[in-house]
Design a protein around this motif. Structure first.
Motif, PDB file in Angstrom:
ATOM      1  N   ASP A  29     -24.596  67.826   0.913  1.00 59.95           N
ATOM      2  CA  ASP A  29     -25.601  67.591   1.956  1.00 59.95           C
ATOM      3  C   ASP A  29     -26.860  66.954   1.379  1.00 59.95           C
ATOM      4  OD1 ASP A  29     -27.131  67.591   4.203  1.00 59.95           O
ATOM      5  OD2 ASP A  29     -27.118  69.756   4.524  1.00 59.95           O
ATOM      6  N   THR A 123     -25.188  67.968  10.827  1.00 60.56           N
ATOM      7  CA  THR A 123     -24.957  67.389   9.500  1.00 60.56           C
ATOM      8  C   THR A 123     -23.763  66.432   9.462  1.00 60.56           C
ATOM      9  OG1 THR A 123     -26.000  69.259   8.374  1.00 60.56           O
ATOM     10  CG2 THR A 123     -24.487  67.923   7.082  1.00 60.56           C
ATOM     11  N   PRO A 124     -22.577  66.820   9.965  1.00 60.78           N
ATOM     12  CA  PRO A 124     -21.470  65.846   9.931  1.00 60.78           C
ATOM     13  C   PRO A 124     -21.783  64.586  10.727  1.00 60.78           C
ATOM     14  CG  PRO A 124     -20.647  68.063  10.372  1.00 60.78           C
ATOM     15  CD  PRO A 124     -22.133  68.120  10.495  1.00 60.78           C
ATOM     16  N   LEU A 154     -14.686  61.808  12.194  1.00 60.52           N
ATOM     17  CA  LEU A 154     -15.015  63.205  12.466  1.00 60.52           C
ATOM     18  C   LEU A 154     -13.833  63.958  13.062  1.00 60.52           C
ATOM     19  CD1 LEU A 154     -18.625  62.667  13.850  1.00 60.52           C
ATOM     20  CD2 LEU A 154     -18.015  63.853  11.736  1.00 60.52           C
ATOM     21  N   THR A 301     -20.087  61.608   2.403  1.00 57.56           N
ATOM     22  CA  THR A 301     -20.515  62.279   3.633  1.00 57.56           C
ATOM     23  C   THR A 301     -19.421  63.163   4.203  1.00 57.56           C
ATOM     24  OG1 THR A 301     -19.913  60.306   4.910  1.00 57.56           O
ATOM     25  CG2 THR A 301     -22.208  60.534   4.237  1.00 57.56           C
ATOM     26  N   SER A 305     -19.908  67.030   4.875  1.00 54.37           N
ATOM     27  CA  SER A 305     -19.529  67.654   6.139  1.00 54.37           C
ATOM     28  C   SER A 305     -18.554  68.793   5.907  1.00 54.37           C
ATOM     29  CB  SER A 305     -18.910  66.604   7.071  1.00 54.37           C
ATOM     30  OG  SER A 305     -19.806  65.529   7.293  1.00 54.37           O
ATOM     31  N   THR A 354     -20.372  68.277  17.597  1.00 61.30           N
ATOM     32  CA  THR A 354     -20.609  67.130  16.706  1.00 61.30           C
ATOM     33  C   THR A 354     -20.271  65.821  17.402  1.00 61.30           C
ATOM     34  OG1 THR A 354     -20.174  68.462  14.728  1.00 61.30           O
ATOM     35  CG2 THR A 354     -19.975  66.079  14.512  1.00 61.30           C
TER      36      THR A 354
END
Length: 625
Positions: A29, A123-124, A154, A301, A305, A354
């Motif tokens: 993160d 965050t994701p 995602l 990333t 995540s 998300t």
């Protein structure tokens, strides 16, 4: 007690592998924050900044990393561990439950955990969006497809969670090493060309920026704070690796790489007109390497995540074991790694939120307004708990505790205030999510206490019951009654006697107890007391990071126990309770109604404790609360 790894137990040859693991799990993160921190600061300042303004921002970012991450978390707060485990729930347990249930400390811990749940969906979204937005530089035509591509990434990430990450997580550390070396090298190349940006390491430069720009400069703190949003993870994941490996990774690689990259982005801004550098992170990279950098950023990333999702799973299990949430189905996805778990409800809830955030906000700049509020509030709450730890755990003097904790409270409070300005631009989202989760936690914890009290009113001392049935006929077999207390007759036992008119030849009152430590050694798991006349009291002790398994404990971990259990000759009696809210106060009756809903939809005790369904007898009853 068995705890998490600590610095004192690591030999030098284990320190390296643990630090490598920390790079993959802990630093995803905060390690990907250069993708959007300076970019967001430029956007919030109006899109055009002078060189001296860029230096002021860099100074604020650098000293935020030093004060918040290096000093507060890595150097100070990591000392406040609960048998090796960190995180706000472990700190709450250490200060509020182990030392007597202090309502204020319990409430702070619950609120902090709720805020982290709210942040877990952002965050994701912001990480993946910011990585894929790098495609706009080498391929501007792809801009309309950034959001759809992010949605695909995602969905894929959340969809594979049920399989666990035991195998792929071995690649996390090496990938993050490449990431930090790459971003550090890109930053260093720009700094070498414009070494004057290093003047921003002087804190006076940042202070001057704040004083000269007044309210506008203060508001930029909300964007600056994005550089430290992963600091809470350092503390929360301490139990997986120990203090020393996390500190080694931070000071040895992560901090230098982050500082170099932020300095490099600033050097680029200082040397070129701001309009020519809309995305300074990717503009640091030579044109021919930008596509590989986007691919590497996307991997980084995804790792960031993944760490957030795994952290949400672990925090859910902690909350269940601490009695803050109802039982939810938790699956172990790895036989070797205890931390590898899957919580389906949390996974799909996070994915839905998300994806909604990604589709609605559509860019990392827009999402940045919602990102900092939850984390900064959690950090502020951690600072309050840290003051209690300084006084009660470390025995610091009051003046020293006030000075140290007060400094962090002022810094954290400033970031909270700066982030709150963006409340109506998306900052309300994590706060609403956190408020709902906090409300559910309070309903569950208060309702459970009320239910236990109501059940105890309907029973009587166990010693009187044993005397009453001494010498009377019994039926064959072993009956195990799950009970919250040992000194009273379990309600299912009374109902079995009332309806079936029988008492088994061997009766076990079984109490599953969650200790305020992360884990319990197998040899200390089972405690047995002979109550006489074939009545036994058995306590199974688990840490708040463990998933109970009653059959395994009774058969395989009952070392030194005088009882021997044969599952084919054992019946487990549990109560199936119907909750009836009856409070005269409307608000309390409403909360008890919420508790009744949660209780009715919680995973049954037999499933949660992994008792074979064929050995379970359920007896229904109604409880008024």
């Amino acid at each position: 007690m068995s705890g998490a790894p600590d610095t004192t137990s690591h030999s030098s040859h284990r320190l390296g592998p643990l630090a490598l693991g920390a790079l993959g799990v802990v630093y995803g993160d905060i390690g990907t924050s250069p993708l959007y921190t300076i970019k967001t600061a430029i956007e919030w300042s109006g899109g055009a900044i002078a060189p001296e303004e860029a230096l002021g921002m860099l100074s604020l970012i650098f000293w935020t990393l030093i004060v918040i991450t290096s000093i507060k978390y890595v150097a100070v707060i990591m000392r406040a561990d609960n048998d090796g485990e960190g995180g706000i729930l472990a700190l709450m347990s250490l200060l509020g439950i182990k030392r007597g249930r202090h309502p204020a400390i319990i409430a702070i811990g619950m609120l902090g955990a709720a805020l982290l749940f709210g942040d877990g969906a952002i965050t994701p979204a912001i990480s993946v969006l910011s990585a894929l937005e790098g495609l706009k530089t080498p391929a501007p035509a792809i801009a309309p497809y950034i959001v759809p591509l992010s949605v695909v990434v995602l969905i894929g990430l959340f969809s594979v969670q049920y399989r666990g990450t035991a195998e792929i997580s071995r690649l996390f550390g090496p990938v993050m090493i490449i990431w930090f070396l790459a971003i550090g090298a890109l930053g260093l190349a720009a700094v070498v060309q414009h070494p004057g940006v290093l003047a921003a390491l002087n804190p006076a430069v940042g202070a001057a920026y704040l004083f000269e720009h007044g309210a506008a400069g203060f508001l930029i703190l909300g964007a600056v704070f994005l550089c430290a949003t992963g600091a809470e993870a350092l503390y929360a994941d301490m139990g997986h690796f120990g203090r020393q490996p996390i500190r080694l990774a931070w000071y040895g690689l992560v901090l230098p790489a982050l500082v170099l990259n932020y300095a490099g982005q600033t050097a680029l801004i200082v040397s070129e007109p701001p309009a020519a550098s809309p995305n300074p992170f990717f503009d640091l990279c030579p044109a021919g390497l930008q596509l590989p950098l986007v691919a590497l950023a996307t991997l980084a990333t995804v790792i960031a995540s993944q760490s957030i999702i795994t952290g949400a799973f672990s925090m859910t299990r902690q909350a269940i074991q601490l009695g803050l949430l109802p039982r939810i189905h938790v699956s172990q996805t790895s036989a070797e790694s205890y931390g590898q778990i899957y919580v389906g409800f949390v996974n799909w809830a996070l994915m839905a939120l998300t994806l909604i955030l990604t589709i609605v906000f559509r860019s990392s700049d827009s999402l940045a307004a919602a990102f900092g509020i939850a984390v900064s509030l959690t950090m502020l709450l951690t600072s309050f708990l840290m003051f209690v730890a300084m006084r009660e755990v470390w025995n610091w003097s009051l003046p020293l505790s006030l000075l140290a904790a007060g400094l962090f409270v002022v810094v954290d409070g400033s970031f909270v205030a700066a982030n709150m300005v963006k409340f109506f631009e998306g900052g309300w989202i994590p706060l609403v999510v956190a408020s709902i989760i906090f409300f559910l936690m309070t309903c569950w914890s208060q309702g459970y206490v009320a239910m236990r009290a109501a059940l105890e009113r309907d029973t009587f001392p166990l010693a009187d019951f044993i005397r009453k049935f001494r010498g009377k006929p019994r039926v064959q077999g072993c009956a195990v009654y799950l009970s919250g207390r040992h000194n009273v007759v379990p309600v299912p036992l009374l109902h079995n006697l009332k309806h079936n008119k029988v008492v088994h030849e061997r009766v076990v009152i079984l109490h599953v107890q969650t200790e305020q430590v992360p884990r319990i050694k197998a040899a200390q798991r089972v405690e047995t007391q002979d109550l006489g006349d074939e009545f036994y009291s058995v306590t199974l002790r688990y840490g708040f990071m463990e998933q109970p398994n009653i059959p395994r404990a009774l058969i395989l971990e009952s070392i030194g126990c005088p009882l021997r259990f044969n599952m084919m000759d054992t019946s487990f009696f549990v109560g199936r309770l119907s909750i009836l809210p009856t409070s005269a106060f409307k608000w309390r009756r409403f909360k008890m109604g919420v508790f009744e809903f949660l209780h009715r939809n919680a995973v049954p005790a037999t499933e949660f404790f992994q008792i074979p369904p064929g050995r379970v007898v359920e007896l229904g009853s109604q409880v008024e609360i």
